[in-house]
Every structure is written in structure tokens, then in C-alpha cells.
Design an enzyme around this catalytic site. Sequence first.
Site, PDB file in Angstrom:
ATOM      1  CE  LYS A 283       2.824  31.681  12.732  1.00  0.00           C
ATOM      2  NZ  LYS A 283       4.408  31.577  13.099  1.00  0.00           N
TER       3      LYS A 283
ATOM      4  CE  LYS B 220       2.167  27.727  10.974  1.00  0.00           C
ATOM      5  NZ  LYS B 220       3.722  27.764  10.532  1.00  0.00           N
TER       6      LYS B 220
ATOM      7  CG  ASP C  40       4.209  31.319   9.113  1.00  0.00           C
ATOM      8  OD1 ASP C  40       4.528  30.831  10.114  1.00  0.00           O
ATOM      9  OD2 ASP C  40       5.039  31.740   8.017  1.00  0.00           O
TER      10      ASP C  40
ATOM     11  CG  ASN D 242       5.488  28.224   7.626  1.00  0.00           C
ATOM     12  OD1 ASN D 242       4.282  27.985   8.124  1.00  0.00           O
ATOM     13  ND2 ASN D 242       6.591  28.379   8.436  1.00  0.00           N
TER      14      ASN D 242
ATOM     15  CD  GLU E 248       6.420  33.960  10.595  1.00  0.00           C
ATOM     16  OE1 GLU E 248       5.406  34.043  11.055  1.00  0.00           O
ATOM     17  OE2 GLU E 248       7.312  33.123  10.997  1.00  0.00           O
TER      18      GLU E 248
ATOM     19  CE  LYS F 143       9.715  30.181  14.369  1.00  0.00           C
ATOM     20  NZ  LYS F 143       9.502  29.134  13.332  1.00  0.00           N
TER      21      LYS F 143
HETATM   22  O1  NPG Z   1       3.349  28.716  19.122  1.00  0.00           O
HETATM   23  O2  NPG Z   1       5.216  27.357  19.420  1.00  0.00           O
HETATM   24  C1  NPG Z   1       4.129  27.755  18.791  1.00  0.00           C
HETATM   25  C2  NPG Z   1       4.218  27.251  17.319  1.00  0.00           C
HETATM   26  C3  NPG Z   1       4.001  28.548  16.417  1.00  0.00           C
HETATM   27  O3  NPG Z   1       3.304  27.719  14.617  1.00  0.00           O
HETATM   28  C4  NPG Z   1       4.014  28.091  15.106  1.00  0.00           C
HETATM   29  N1  NPG Z   1       5.193  28.143  14.462  1.00  0.00           N
HETATM   30  O4  NPG Z   1       6.360  28.740  11.192  1.00  0.00           O
HETATM   31  O5  NPG Z   1       6.636  29.620  12.934  1.00  0.00           O
HETATM   32  C5  NPG Z   1       6.126  28.640  12.430  1.00  0.00           C
HETATM   33  C6  NPG Z   1       5.692  27.644  13.219  1.00  0.00           C
HETATM   34  C7  NPG Z   1       6.312  26.324  13.148  1.00  0.00           C
HETATM   35  C8  NPG Z   1       6.871  25.834  14.075  1.00  0.00           C
HETATM   36  C9  NPG Z   1       6.684  25.774  11.920  1.00  0.00           C
HETATM   37  C10 NPG Z   1       7.435  24.660  14.150  1.00  0.00           C
HETATM   38  C11 NPG Z   1       7.577  24.563  11.821  1.00  0.00           C
HETATM   39  C12 NPG Z   1       7.755  23.914  13.066  1.00  0.00           C
END
Ligand code: NPG
Length: 369
Positions: free
Chosen positions: A168, A170, A195, A197, A220, A269
Site C-alpha cells: 500500500k 501513501k 491510500d 487519507n 483508499e 480497523k
Molecule cells: O501497518 O500498522 C500498519 C500501519 C498501516 O500506514 C498504515 N496505516 O491510514 O491506515 C492508515 C495508516 C495509518 C496508521 C494512518 C496510523 C494514521 C495512523
Amino acid sequence: MLGYTEGVHIEAIDLFHLSLPLRSPWRAGGGHLADREVLLVRLRSNLGEGWGECAAFAMPFYSTEYIGSARRTIEEFLAPRLVGAIGVDSASVPGMLAPITGHRMAKSALEMAVLDCELRAAGKSFADYLGATRDRVDAGVAIGIAGSVGDLCDAVAARVDEGYRRVKLKIERKRDVIPVTAVREQFPALALQVDANGAYTLDDLDHLSRLDSLGLLLIEQPLHEDDLLGHARAAERLATPICLDESLVSVRATETAVTIGACEVVNLKPGRVGGYLEAKRIHDWCLERSVPMWCGGMLETGLGRAANVALAALPGFTLPGDLSASERFYQHDIVTEPITLQDGTIAVPTGPGMGVDMDIEAIERFRLP
Ligand code: NPG
């Protein structure tokens, strides 16, 4: 109840606020984190101990919750509703905490600790309790925004060499089509997703449609978490399936988003939705309607990671999750056996409860005053 009449008599709830060094700085909230602060919950009861992990970070950049709010909410409002209660079972915890609005990640940690306690006492694994159908799950990994396209491709190559079956990436404005295209050209067969966000608006849809030729599994959360109608329009405009994360805070929110066409793939999640019991309800809803799902990650320690692996072993999880080895993020984990990869997969814990043992020495070592 898990096969015994008495339930859990909750004697005490203790919080452990840790700061764990990250292997490499992690880009978040406009800055770079060198450490990941973590809040753990330990429940003591007539049946023994149970541990839970709060997904919140030190700062409220992912959602409105952060460790400070979780600590305060647990200490002041949530724990008092549980400590001293007798005959508690995990199914009743959401109802006991319902009078307190929101604070889903804080509530999730407490519910998880009760689940862990019950299951350890019953000698039952979390995977068995959930009804898992797999004994290993595919490992997927998230890679942050890199300094250059070359650095990004090198990072992807390193993760692929470690065996990860899905990557994945960002993305954000001006750091999307060019780097993702470069990765796709170097790894034509790699399971790849992006992703955002919530970094884009509807004005960006024509630009984002340039990702449609790259064979991505999904994009995402391209838009803001509360823009469900916008995501429905994005789903009509983009060929790449729309996956939601931040927007899906409950089974009702998931049902709404999927029904109006704002969400074609679900990132689940447990902390975001208030706990593993709500997560199971979302799983069941999606499974019944064949909505593709994967388990998201919040840089959990080995405790939360083990629980997520058990959840991801359910039949409705059809895509690799953000389920990486402990060493992906941490120099030291706080469980005695860090989560590891074998041939791109992670073994589903089989021990009682979450199936991991807490490394109390490490917990005290990294505990903040
Ligand atoms: O592998 O635990 C992992 C992290 C995966 O990058 C990851 N998660 O947007 O899902 C998301 C992102 C994230 C995690 C964003 C924590 C913000 C806080």
C-alpha cells in the site's frame, strides 16, 4: 459467557503509557514520528489478567482521539463503569460503556482486555472465539510518502524481498501518479493499492483517474471522512475501486457507505469502530453481501497485531491487510514473541486469549512517567 457461569469480576484497570522507538521516522500529521506512543490497558480480575491496546496516537491526526484523551476518558469515565463490576462478559462491555459518547479507540482497548481475560481463563484462542477459518494470513505492508521516486521504488523492493504479498502506497497531491506509475512499471505483477487519507477533493477526480490504468486493487479514502456523497461520485468517475477507512466508524456507517455506493472495499480497523465485537459485526455484514474486506493497521504493538491477525483469519477478509511483522516498525516489541513473516504470511496465534505473552520488562522499560 464463555462456558462458565461466574463471568469476570473486574478488580482493577491499570494504564501503561509507553513510548516505543520506531525503526525509521514515520510520516504523520505533517511531521515525522521517531517514536510511537502506545497506551496499553491491563485488567485484573477474579479470572486473572487481560490486556488491551488503544490504537490512538499521541496526537489527534488520524481521528479526534489521541492518547491523552483516551487516558483521561478511561480514567475518568470508562474504567469507573467497569471496576468493581461482577459477572461481566465481553458482550456486555459495549452496553456498559454506551452512556459515554464516542471515544471508540478507548472503549476498544477496554473491551479487548475483557476479551483477553475471559479467553485466557477459558483456554480459548481469540481466533477460535471469532470463528477464524485460516491458520495463516497474507501479510501486506504500508509504505509512506518517500523523498524521491527512487527511494520509493527501493523501499518497495525491500518489502517485496521480505515476502510481502501486497503493498500500500501513501499518496497526496503532487506525489501520486508519477511515483505510483514508477512502482507499477518496476513491479508489474505486484498487488498494489494506494491510500490518500482524505487528501483530495472532487476537483481532483480527473487527475486521480490517471491511476485507473495501473491495475490498482483500490484507492483508499480519497476524500474527507464525512464526504460520503463525494465518494459515491468518485466511485462513478474512477475505475479503481473506492475503499473507505476513516469514514467507517460503525456497522451502520459501513452499511450506509456501501449502500449509497461510496464504498466498494472495506478497510476494517477494530479500534476505529469501537472494538473487535463491532468489527465482527461489520465482518458478518460484509461477508453476507460479498463486500471485499481487509484488516487495517494502526502501527499496533505485537498485542494489537496478534488480535488483528486473528480477526483477519475470518472468511470475509478477502484481501491482504496492513498486517506486517513487528520489525517493520519496531526495534523492540512488547510481547515475548514478536510477530514474524514466513513466506509472506503470518501465523494466526493459537494460544489462549490474544495468544501472546506480554514482556513486562520491556513494558516497564518503555513506560513513560
Ligand atoms: O501497518 O500498522 C500498519 C500501519 C498501516 O500506514 C498504515 N496505516 O491510514 O491506515 C492508515 C495508516 C495509518 C496508521 C494512518 C496510523 C494514521 C495512523
